[in-house]
Design an enzyme around this catalytic site. Structure first.
Site, PDB file in Angstrom:
ATOM      1  N   SER A   1      -3.894   0.703  -4.978  1.00  0.00           N
ATOM      2  CA  SER A   1      -3.460  -0.569  -4.392  1.00  0.00           C
ATOM      3  C   SER A   1      -4.604  -1.570  -4.223  1.00  0.00           C
ATOM      4  CB  SER A   1      -2.755  -0.319  -3.046  1.00  0.00           C
ATOM      5  OG  SER A   1      -3.653   0.223  -2.103  1.00  0.00           O
TER       6      SER A   1
ATOM      7  N   HIS B   1       1.390   4.717  -2.770  1.00  0.00           N
ATOM      8  CA  HIS B   1       1.639   6.148  -2.523  1.00  0.00           C
ATOM      9  C   HIS B   1       2.852   6.740  -3.240  1.00  0.00           C
ATOM     10  CE1 HIS B   1      -1.144   7.276   0.815  1.00  0.00           C
ATOM     11  NE2 HIS B   1      -1.057   6.002   1.173  1.00  0.00           N
TER      12      HIS B   1
ATOM     13  N   HIS C   1       0.842  -1.208   0.000  1.00  0.00           N
ATOM     14  CA  HIS C   1       0.000   0.000   0.000  1.00  0.00           C
ATOM     15  C   HIS C   1       0.875   1.256   0.000  1.00  0.00           C
ATOM     16  CE1 HIS C   1      -3.311   2.727   0.925  1.00  0.00           C
ATOM     17  NE2 HIS C   1      -2.453   3.318   1.744  1.00  0.00           N
TER      18      HIS C   1
ATOM     19  N   GLU D   1      -5.757   9.388  -0.662  1.00  0.00           N
ATOM     20  CA  GLU D   1      -6.198   7.987  -0.607  1.00  0.00           C
ATOM     21  C   GLU D   1      -7.162   7.606  -1.740  1.00  0.00           C
ATOM     22  OE1 GLU D   1      -5.082   5.564   1.182  1.00  0.00           O
ATOM     23  OE2 GLU D   1      -3.884   6.666   2.661  1.00  0.00           O
TER      24      GLU D   1
HETATM   25 FE   LIG Z   1      -2.537   5.259   2.475  1.00  0.00          FE
END
Ligand SMILES: [Fe+2]
Length: 249
Positions: free
Chosen positions: A191, A130, A125, A172
């Site tokens: 993700s 990111h 993740h 996010e």
């Molecule tokens: Fe995150």
């Protein structure tokens, strides 16, 4: 010791080293499986900046990233660093790191039994989701500005909650319009195959990004997102983080 750790005070107890040699063949194979599962969809539906960032920071399909190597490529581009941490950080430590252009990065990897979902972020993740965006100069400035603003709001729970919504609907679950199509840039989408598929199939209501609405938009962590906010460019979220400072500080 991480050479940039010296000026982190609140986050210091959470900094760790990534023991890259300790990853097993099975762990590298799980990483490879995760990347293989995501790439066909992302090649079509991720934003151009994410895909460029993936290449620029040297992520590979076959091995778990060595953060020191990622940082050798990322640092010269935007000054960001993927900094290994022990797990979830308290908010003040998290914001201190963002304000210092250091992204708190977990080093553990989910097991094969939970390829689609982990309750806590792992290296897939954090790095796959990111870090590629941190190679983009405007996104990089936005994220630092976000951390700076939040760091000044530590005593105000309500304002921090509003800023949490800005994080949720950009970092996010952010989406951007490019060449007439909705493209993904938020890590929770990048993700997750399930979340991305839901968006691509038209599940959520898509609204134009609007800071006032985002700051007041409730969300549920445990369900597919009912509303998402699309930007036209990353300048828009950088300006929003500056505007948030005027409104909330
Ligand atoms: Fe995150």
């Amino acid at each position: 010791m991480n050479p940039t750790a010296a000026h982190l005070h609140i986050a210091e107890p959470f900094l760790i080293q990534q023991d890259w040699q300790a990853y097993t063949g099975e762990q590298h194979a799980v990483w490879a499986e995760l990347v293989r599962r995501r790439m066909p969809q992302l090649a079509k539906h991720a934003c151009a900046e994410y895909l460029d960032g993936f290449e620029q920071i040297g992520l590979r399909e076959d091995t778990i990233p060595n953060l020191a190597e990622v940082n050798l490529r990322l640092g010269p581009r935007t000054g960001w660093n993927a900094t290994p941490v022990s797990g979830f950080l308290p908010p003040d430590a998290f914001f201190e790191m963002l304000a210092a252009r250091q992204f708190p990065t977990t080093t553990w990897l989910r097991k094969r039994e939970s390829l689609e979902y982990t309750p806590e972020p792992d290296i897939f993740h954090d790095v796959f989701g990111h870090v590629p965006m941190h190679a983009h100069p405007v996104f990089a400035d936005f994220l630092q500005q976000y951390g700076r603003v939040c760091a000044t709001l530590m005593d105000d729970k309500e304002k921090l909650e509003k800023m949490g919504r800005l994080f949720w609907f950009t970092v996010e679950f952010g989406i951007i319009r490019q060449k007439g199509a909705i493209k993904l840039y938020g890590s929770g989408l990048i993700s997750s195959h399930g979340e991305s598929t839901y968006v691509i199939q038209g599940g959520p209501e898509i609204r134009d990004f609007n800071l006032e609405q985002v700051l007041n938009q409730q969300f549920l962590v445990s369900e597919m997102q009912k509303v998402l906010y699309a930007v036209e460019s990353f300048d828009q979220i950088y300006e929003a983080a500056k505007e948030a400072e005027h409104r909330l500080s």
